[in-house]
Write a protein that holds these residues in place. Structure first.
Motif, PDB file in Angstrom:
ATOM      1  N   UNK A 216      -4.943  -9.542  -3.142  1.00 24.84           N
ATOM      2  CA  UNK A 216      -3.487  -9.434  -3.128  1.00 24.84           C
ATOM      3  C   UNK A 216      -3.056  -7.966  -3.139  1.00 24.84           C
TER       4      UNK A 216
ATOM      5  N   UNK B 282      -3.508  -6.538   0.263  1.00 25.16           N
ATOM      6  CA  UNK B 282      -2.431  -6.981   1.162  1.00 25.16           C
ATOM      7  C   UNK B 282      -1.156  -6.194   0.882  1.00 25.16           C
ATOM      8  N   UNK B 283      -0.834  -6.028  -0.408  1.00 22.35           N
ATOM      9  CA  UNK B 283       0.389  -5.305  -0.758  1.00 22.35           C
ATOM     10  C   UNK B 283       0.281  -3.836  -0.377  1.00 22.35           C
TER      11      UNK B 283
ATOM     12  N   UNK C 104      -1.048  -2.675   2.264  1.00 18.29           N
ATOM     13  CA  UNK C 104      -1.214  -2.443   3.700  1.00 18.29           C
ATOM     14  C   UNK C 104       0.107  -2.048   4.356  1.00 18.29           C
ATOM     15  N   UNK C 105       0.858  -1.225   3.669  1.00 18.46           N
ATOM     16  CA  UNK C 105       2.111  -0.659   4.184  1.00 18.46           C
ATOM     17  C   UNK C 105       3.037  -1.744   4.707  1.00 18.46           C
ATOM     18  N   UNK C 106       3.310  -2.733   3.865  1.00 19.10           N
ATOM     19  CA  UNK C 106       4.213  -3.799   4.281  1.00 19.10           C
ATOM     20  C   UNK C 106       5.568  -3.583   3.624  1.00 19.10           C
ATOM     21  N   UNK C 107       6.541  -4.260   4.171  1.00 20.05           N
ATOM     22  CA  UNK C 107       7.870  -4.225   3.561  1.00 20.05           C
ATOM     23  C   UNK C 107       7.910  -5.233   2.433  1.00 20.05           C
TER      24      UNK C 107
ATOM     25  N   UNK D  73       7.806  -4.292  -3.359  1.00 22.44           N
ATOM     26  CA  UNK D  73       8.463  -4.354  -4.664  1.00 22.44           C
ATOM     27  C   UNK D  73       8.841  -5.804  -4.995  1.00 22.44           C
TER      28      UNK D  73
ATOM     29  N   UNK E 148       7.486  -8.605  -3.899  1.00 23.69           N
ATOM     30  CA  UNK E 148       6.317  -9.422  -4.217  1.00 23.69           C
ATOM     31  C   UNK E 148       5.801  -9.112  -5.618  1.00 23.69           C
TER      32      UNK E 148
ATOM     33  N   UNK F 111      -3.377  -2.350  -8.000  1.00 21.65           N
ATOM     34  CA  UNK F 111      -2.643  -1.644  -6.953  1.00 21.65           C
ATOM     35  C   UNK F 111      -2.558  -0.158  -7.282  1.00 21.65           C
ATOM     36  N   UNK F 112      -2.322   0.140  -8.554  1.00 20.16           N
ATOM     37  CA  UNK F 112      -2.200   1.557  -8.892  1.00 20.16           C
ATOM     38  C   UNK F 112      -3.542   2.250  -8.723  1.00 20.16           C
TER      39      UNK F 112
ATOM     40  N   UNK G 227      -3.815   2.847  -4.968  1.00 18.75           N
ATOM     41  CA  UNK G 227      -2.939   3.906  -4.470  1.00 18.75           C
ATOM     42  C   UNK G 227      -3.507   5.283  -4.785  1.00 18.75           C
TER      43      UNK G 227
ATOM     44  N   UNK H 101     -10.050  -3.275   9.318  1.00 20.09           N
ATOM     45  CA  UNK H 101      -9.419  -3.469   8.015  1.00 20.09           C
ATOM     46  C   UNK H 101     -10.422  -3.975   6.986  1.00 20.09           C
TER      47      UNK H 101
END
Lengths: 294, 452, 314
Positions: free
Chosen positions: C99, C102-103, C105-108, C111, C113, C180-181, C184, C201
């Motif tokens: 997850x 996926x988050x 992968x530079x998606x709109x 925040x 989600x 995620x952090x 990043x 990918x």
């Protein structure tokens, strides 16, 4: 030549067919996952507005319909849950406990954490290590002895019994110490030269620097006390001293309609979720920042 | 300047809050004329009624009652913790039947022998008894219920409400499963079941028993399974514990073996995936017939069986033979007084009031159980329509209560009931143990907990 | 000399003034209960012996470990707990990884989600249990959705899986934030370099992302083990003290039974101290691994040092 490479040659990257397809897949997966989170809550809210009869006679629905298929809202579930929870008293109790514990935690924990991070005194590391050691003790060990202690102190059957044992948190001290260690020492040195006292440096200079962490810890402490369930049961039996969590558990255990129980669950969980939406920027940002530094 | 104000504000807020919460404590207890009554939580509507009843009591006697409702799930843990406290804040409490022995054995309960008489119930005798200081007349209570309060020959509690298990059935299911043409025929066929052989005979005419249909809805797990085991053992003419010889599962006459084999027979014809689905017994509006023939359960379920789409009924739990007849188990709550209560006289008065006519109907309504005082155990509280299925089911339960048998009132039996019996019985049902192994393993388990 | 001593004294005094509340709190509400529990575990303190309890030495422990007649569920409850951990920990890690990737992968709507996934983390535990209890009932949402008729919470084969699912569902939001952090913090240059090399990918995920977040994975592993061993309160909320399905009889659920139903506080204390020892061992292994890492983890971290360094402290 592979298909993707052909695409790369002919289209600017961000518009390539492969990327669009991939993005679509990503969105589909994420939205499906989102539904797994939104649907339960939606279902809970909708069901709490129906009658048990309507609930039993229809299949899956996310609309508040009655047994004849017409939309109807039954807010009386909420008024019943309100009185069953004894919401006025219970909400006040919960707020007293949560606010006192949050304020006390932030102040006292940061005080200790600052000492462990910055002040030099005899036995500092030993004390810190002993404290860390206690973090490993599972909470269930403490239930009975803590009751005996509160009984000895004469604070059972009072809100104090929900406050005193949770005035501080070793885990939060640990996290805050990590934060303080990351603060630039030069700022403090400069303040010291200007003649600022230790407490003033801590309170006026260093503490504001770790504000994001304080917000996160404040929220988690608040949340933890708000959810605390087993301990209040053991230490307080008087219905006038219940908190939202225990009162909801009581509602769950009594003979109410499922719709009233769900209304109770909505009432009890709503405040924290609203607080979360209001402060989400800090909470999400702070949790992520804490993950890196902490 | 600003700095100091801030500092002071924080200190003040902290200090104030802590002091405030300290002040919030205290208050309760210490009052000579106030007693505390712990009971199971009820809905808020019933709670209002209870408060009215208690207010009446205060008016009559001048004794104030602080009452503490606790949900059933947390009740036992709550009161046991209270006993570890150095101060007592319990004067009258509900106590689940199997816990009475445990508490009495630990000397935590007041011995009530001095307050009990066994006399007739005419008003003169009652008045004379009251004069003589007897608070309760044993003869007024259901005799099995009374037995649940007797530990080592002494009385430690007063029965409040009682319950027993019977076999419930869904007429639509019976009709469909056995191929009867009318409801009446189905009801008559079910009601003809008097013995275990009848039951087996009845089961044999069901097509798809064990595949489409489950013979019964299981016995729950843990403590429930222990409780329902009493039905089978009683109905086979045996008992779970022999007080005289202190034998667990006395099986010289083979009664335990028979009971266990009957349980296994029931389970063998009842696939879990069928009975573990809710509508398996109750059916639904669209499809009134379920897939479970019988539900071994108690009167608390009857209110859920009051539906428009089908008719439910109940039969007494059949005995092994006609000589033994129908026998079942007994459950419910007793009222007890902790031995360290400082206000025993007032506590006794409250119990007297709670088992009086004034309150009994109310407790029936709260618990869906019957009053333990025979003359107040009426079906009227539940329904007045004597032709309704609800009335029929309650009357079967009421009749069954006359032959309900008590579980052993022995310290440590609770663990045997919760763990020893269900675990080993499960193993036997699953074919992991023979019936003899299961019985001897339960005995071995019981020996660890029954130390008398 | 004298001034120096005085300064030292003052420094110590200041330090202790700062930690004075901690010391008071720690002694009264941490240390004392721990010692009391330890003492209790060597006595026969129980409802039966509230005032006349005596020391029994190691008897409680020996009975727990060896008397399989009296405590038939002791070892099997540990097994159940292990099984629960096996169900939750790997799933938690894999889901968080996927997850977050996926988050990331530079998606709109990243925040949005994150917010949605986080809601269970801010919902009162009892409320979540009420919700799931009703949804998992035979006539509840799940059965309605799939047209099935299973009593998930009372079915031996589904109950534990359902609890694992509830825990994974509830923890996803927080896990994703942490993961995620960590992601990043991986140097974007590495991804660019890989792209130039023609990595897809999946390859980027396997060879850059996963090694980069290895310390976080390790963190999840340790915290998952520790919290997994303490699972039991959820079962208590759903089933109460006794109505139990064997397959969800975890170690701590058994502990609650001993404490709340049998009222055998001494054995309950012994059980909780044994749990403490298990957690202690896990933690010591964790320290061991962190300080002198086994080669394979060291290798992974070395390989992506830049990405790893920032999150290593976790």
């Amino acid at each position: 030549m592979k298909k993707s490479e052909v695409a790369k040659l002919h289209f600017p990257r961000r518009f390539s067919a492969g990327t669009v397809a991939k993005k679509t897949v990503v969105y589909v997966v994420l939205i499906a996952l989102c539904l797994a989170f939104i649907v339960p809550y939606l279902w809970m809210i909708v069901t709490s507005l129906r009658t048990e009869m309507a609930y039993n006679s229809t299949g899956f629905t996310l609309l508040p319909i009655d047994e004849y298929g017409n939309i109807s809202f039954h807010f009386e579930n909420y008024s019943e849950a309100f009185s069953a929870l004894d919401l006025g008293t219970v909400f006040l109790n919960t707020m007293i406990v949560c606010v006192v514990n949050t304020v006390a935690n932030l102040f006292l924990n940061s005080l200790a954490a600052y000492a462990f991070a910055r002040l030099k005194f005899f036995g500092r590391n030993s004390v810190f290590r002993v404290c860390l050691f206690s973090m490993m003790v599972p909470g269930t060990v403490m239930l009975v002895p803590n009751y005996l202690i509160c009984d000895f102190l004469g604070i059972t059957d009072s809100l104090t019994a929900l406050i005193m044992p949770f005035l501080m948190s070793i885990y939060n001290i640990f996290l805050l110490r990590q934060q303080f260690l990351g603060v630039d020492k030069e700022i403090e040195e400069a303040a010291k030269i200007e003649g600022a006292g230790v407490f003033r440096i801590y309170f006026r200079i260093v503490l504001p620097l770790v504000k994001p962490m304080l917000i996160v810890l404040g929220i988690t402490t608040f949340m933890w006390n708000y959810s605390n369930y087993l301990w209040p049961y053991i230490v307080n039996t008087d219905p006038a001293l219940r908190t939202l969590s225990t009162s909801l558990a009581e509602l769950m255990g009594a003979d109410y309609d499922l719709t009233v129980k769900l209304a109770g669950a909505v009432i009890v969980s709503a405040p924290m979720i609203i607080i979360f939406f209001v402060l989400q920027k800090f909470i999400i940002g702070g949790t992520m920042a804490g993950a890196v530094k902490g | 300047m600003k700095r100091n104000i801030l500092k002071a504000a924080v200190a003040l807020a902290l200090g104030g809050c802590i002091a405030g919460s300290f002040a919030a404590c205290g208050g309760s207890g210490g009052d000579d004329n106030t007693i505390t009554f712990y009971h199971y939580a009820v809905t808020s509507a019933l709670n209002t009624q209870l408060e009215e009843k208690l207010a009446d009591f205060t008016e009559q006697t001048g004794i104030n009652v602080r009452h503490i409702p606790v949900s059933k799930d947390n009740y036992n843990a709550t009161i046991s913790t209270r006993f570890t406290s150095s101060r007592n804040d319990m004067d009258v409490l509900y106590l689940d039947q199997p816990l009475l022995a445990q508490y009495a054995n630990s000397n935590l309960l007041l011995n009530l022998d001095d307050y009990i008489t066994q006399s007739s119930e005419d008003s003169e005798t009652v008045a004379a008894d009251n004069e003589a200081g007897f608070a309760f007349n044993q003869n007024a209570f259901n005799s099995s219920a009374w037995e649940t309060t007797v530990y080592n020959g002494s009385v430690y509690g007063i029965p409040l409400t009682i319950n027993t298990s019977v076999l419930f059935y869904n007429v639509a299911t019976i009709r469909e499963a056995c191929g009867y043409s009318s409801d009446e025929e189905a009801i008559a066929a079910v009601n003809a079941i008097k013995t275990w052989d009848d039951l087996k005979q009845f089961a044999s005419q069901i097509d798809g028993l064990g595949s489409t249909y489950a013979l019964f809805g299981g016995m729950g797990s843990g403590g429930y399974m222990g409780w329902y085991t009493q039905c089978f053992v009683g109905a086979s003419g045996g008992k779970l514990y022999d007080d005289a010889t202190k034998t667990v599962l006395p099986n010289d006459d083979g009664t335990i073996t028979d009971a266990f084999e009957m349980i296994k027979y029931m389970f063998d014809n009842s696939p879990e995936e069928i009975y573990n689905s809710n509508s398996g017994f109750t059916g639904t509006t669209g499809d009134p017939s379920g897939n479970v023939i019988f539900s071994l359960s108690h009167s608390s379920d009857i209110k859920d069986l009051d539906v428009a789409y089908t008719t439910f009924g109940a039969i007494p739990f059949p005995g092994k033979t006609e000589e033994i007849g129908s026998v079942s188990n007994i459950g419910g709550e007793n009222l007890v007084i902790p031995s360290r209560s400082e206000n025993k006289e007032a506590a006794l008065k409250l119990i007297q009031y709670l088992v009086s006519e004034d309150c009994m109907a109310f407790f029936q309504q709260c618990t869906n159980n019957f009053a333990a005082v025979d003359k107040y155990a009426t079906i009227d509280t539940f329904t007045t329509d004597t032709t309704s299925p609800t009335y029929q089911m309650y009357s079967v339960v009421k009749t069954q209560l006359e032959t309900a048998q008590v579980r052993p009132v022995v310290a440590g039996w609770m663990q045997v009931n919760d763990n020893g019996i269900p675990t080993n019985l499960d193993n036997y049902i699953d074919g992991l143990k023979t019936v003899d192994e299961a019985i001897s393993d339960i005995r071995t388990y019981a020996a660890q907990y029954l130390n008398n | 000399m004298k001034a120096q001593t005085k300064q030292k004294l003052k420094r110590n005094a200041t330090g202790y003034a700062f930690i004075l509340p901690l010391i008071l709190y720690f002694v009264v509400f941490q240390l004392a209960p721990m010692l009391i529990a330890l003492v209790i575990s060597f006595t026969n303190y129980s409802l039966e012996h509230l005032t006349d309890y005596t020391f029994v030495g190691f008897e409680n422990f020996i009975e727990l470990f060896t008397n399989s007649v009296k405590y038939p569920m002791f070892w099997s409850s540990l097994k159940t707990t292990f099984f629960y951990i096996l169900l939750t920990v790997p799933a938690n890690i894999i889901l968080a990884l996927v997850v977050s990737a996926l988050l990331n992968s530079k998606i709109k709507g990243e925040k949005f989600f994150k917010t949605v996934f986080y809601i269970p983390s801010v919902t009162v535990g009892v409320a979540i249990m009420v919700m799931w209890q009703q949804m998992l009932a035979p006539d509840g949402l799940i059965n309605q959705l799939f047209g099935t008729n299973v009593d998930f919470l009372n079915n031996e084969s589904t109950a534990l899986v359902v609890f694992a699912f509830m825990s994974i569902w509830g923890g996803l939001g927080y896990n994703v934030l942490i993961m995620l952090s960590a992601m990043k913090n991986i140097d974007p240059a590495m991804y660019e370099a890989a792209e130039i090399d023609g990595a897809g990918a999946v390859q980027k995920f396997l060879y850059i992302t996963v090694p980069g977040v290895m310390p976080t994975v390790f963190f999840f592993l340790v915290t998952g083990l520790i919290s997994g061993f303490q699972v039991g309160e959820q079962m208590l909320i759903i089933y109460g003290d006794t109505t139990m399905v064997q397959s969800v009889y975890t170690y701590v659920y058994g502990l609650y039974y001993t404490m709340r139903r049998s009222c055998d506080y001494a054995t309950a204390s012994a059980m909780s101290y044994f749990l403490f020892v298990i957690i202690l061992i896990i933690t010591l292994i964790q320290f061991r691994v962190q300080n002198g890492r086994p080669k394979f983890i060291q290798k992974l971290i070395d390989r992506r040092k830049k990405g790893g360094e920032l999150v290593e402290k976790v």
